[in-house]
Scaffold this motif. Structure first.
Motif, PDB file in Angstrom:
ATOM      1  N   THR A  15      -5.942   3.985   5.224  1.00  0.00           N
ATOM      2  CA  THR A  15      -6.279   4.621   3.959  1.00  0.00           C
ATOM      3  C   THR A  15      -5.055   4.709   3.055  1.00  0.00           C
ATOM      4  OG1 THR A  15      -8.086   5.906   4.917  1.00  0.00           O
ATOM      5  CG2 THR A  15      -7.072   6.759   2.893  1.00  0.00           C
ATOM      6  N   ALA A  16      -5.186   4.165   1.849  1.00  0.00           N
ATOM      7  CA  ALA A  16      -4.068   4.132   0.907  1.00  0.00           C
ATOM      8  C   ALA A  16      -4.555   3.502  -0.395  1.00  0.00           C
ATOM      9  CB  ALA A  16      -2.910   3.306   1.460  1.00  0.00           C
ATOM     10  N   GLN A  45      -8.158   1.819  -4.468  1.00  0.00           N
ATOM     11  CA  GLN A  45      -8.213   2.786  -3.365  1.00  0.00           C
ATOM     12  C   GLN A  45      -9.021   2.221  -2.200  1.00  0.00           C
ATOM     13  OE1 GLN A  45      -6.832   6.078  -3.089  1.00  0.00           O
ATOM     14  NE2 GLN A  45      -7.487   5.808  -0.957  1.00  0.00           N
ATOM     15  N   ARG A  98       5.766   3.230  -0.617  1.00  0.00           N
ATOM     16  CA  ARG A  98       5.005   2.000  -0.715  1.00  0.00           C
ATOM     17  C   ARG A  98       5.566   1.002   0.300  1.00  0.00           C
ATOM     18  NH1 ARG A  98       3.650  -0.414  -6.609  1.00  0.00           N
ATOM     19  NH2 ARG A  98       3.043   1.789  -6.771  1.00  0.00           N
ATOM     20  N   THR A 114     -10.355   3.705   1.428  1.00  0.00           N
ATOM     21  CA  THR A 114     -10.511   4.902   2.241  1.00  0.00           C
ATOM     22  C   THR A 114     -11.313   4.555   3.480  1.00  0.00           C
ATOM     23  OG1 THR A 114     -10.468   6.311   0.273  1.00  0.00           O
ATOM     24  CG2 THR A 114     -11.314   7.280   2.309  1.00  0.00           C
ATOM     25  N   ARG A 135       0.838  -1.196   0.000  1.00  0.00           N
ATOM     26  CA  ARG A 135       0.000   0.000   0.000  1.00  0.00           C
ATOM     27  C   ARG A 135       0.867   1.238   0.000  1.00  0.00           C
ATOM     28  NH1 ARG A 135      -2.654  -0.418   6.104  1.00  0.00           N
ATOM     29  NH2 ARG A 135      -0.773   0.136   7.284  1.00  0.00           N
ATOM     30  N   GLN A 136       0.277   2.309  -0.527  1.00  0.00           N
ATOM     31  CA  GLN A 136       0.975   3.585  -0.561  1.00  0.00           C
ATOM     32  C   GLN A 136      -0.009   4.690  -0.232  1.00  0.00           C
ATOM     33  OE1 GLN A 136       3.125   4.418  -4.195  1.00  0.00           O
ATOM     34  NE2 GLN A 136       4.440   5.882  -3.139  1.00  0.00           N
ATOM     35  N   ALA A 137       0.265   5.371   0.864  1.00  0.00           N
ATOM     36  CA  ALA A 137      -0.540   6.518   1.273  1.00  0.00           C
ATOM     37  C   ALA A 137       0.091   7.784   0.704  1.00  0.00           C
ATOM     38  CB  ALA A 137      -0.614   6.583   2.790  1.00  0.00           C
ATOM     39  N   PRO A 138      -0.674   8.864   0.562  1.00  0.00           N
ATOM     40  CA  PRO A 138      -0.127  10.113   0.016  1.00  0.00           C
ATOM     41  C   PRO A 138       1.088  10.587   0.804  1.00  0.00           C
ATOM     42  CG  PRO A 138      -2.508  10.225   0.120  1.00  0.00           C
ATOM     43  CD  PRO A 138      -2.111   8.963   0.818  1.00  0.00           C
ATOM     44  N   GLY A 139       2.150  10.872   0.104  1.00  0.00           N
ATOM     45  CA  GLY A 139       3.359  11.382   0.739  1.00  0.00           C
ATOM     46  C   GLY A 139       4.212  10.338   1.423  1.00  0.00           C
ATOM     47  N   LYS A 140       3.829   9.070   1.297  1.00  0.00           N
ATOM     48  CA  LYS A 140       4.578   8.011   1.955  1.00  0.00           C
ATOM     49  C   LYS A 140       5.087   6.997   0.925  1.00  0.00           C
ATOM     50  CE  LYS A 140       2.288   8.236   6.445  1.00  0.00           C
ATOM     51  NZ  LYS A 140       1.638   7.444   7.522  1.00  0.00           N
TER      52      LYS A 140
END
Length: 115
Positions: free
Chosen positions: A88-89, A110, A45, A112, A38-43
């Motif tokens: 969430t990611a 996605q 994977r 959420t 998973r990859q969250a915004p600004g982070k």
């Protein structure tokens, strides 16, 4: 070539559940590893859960006891329970095939989780 088709993402309230699926098809003779990242915004994977050809599983510490990975032939599932907003990611399916260890990725789905 290998094609991966993911499904099951969506919007859920905290404490809820979702089940992700990823079906692999194409030039697959046997599978070495299947996993979910998973990859969250600004982070970056990160590996969420993986399952080897022998059935061994591993999980990120943050999801242990809440997520379960399983596999049926060339389909891998991720059952996600007790979801938290921090889950969430975009979730990506990953497959490593034998014998060339070719590495393949799904398109991402996605997830959420609302608080």
């Amino acid at each position: 070539q290998v094609q991966l088709v993911e499904s099951g993402g969506g919007l859920v309230q905290a404490g809820g559940s979702l089940r992700l699926s990823c079906a692999a098809s194409g030039s697959i003779f046997s599978i070495n590893f299947m996993g979910w990242y998973r990859q969250a915004p600004g982070k970056q994977r990160e590996l969420v859960a993986g399952i080897t050809s022998g059935g061994s599983t591993n999980y990120a510490d943050s999801v242990k006891g809440r997520f379960t990975i399983s596999r049926d032939k060339n389909t891998v599932y991720l059952q996600m329970n007790s979801l938290k907003p921090e889950d969430t990611a975009v979730y990506y399916c990953n497959v490593v095939r034998n014998p060339d260890l070719g590495n393949y990725w799904g398109q991402g789905t996605q997830v959420t989780v609302s608080s």
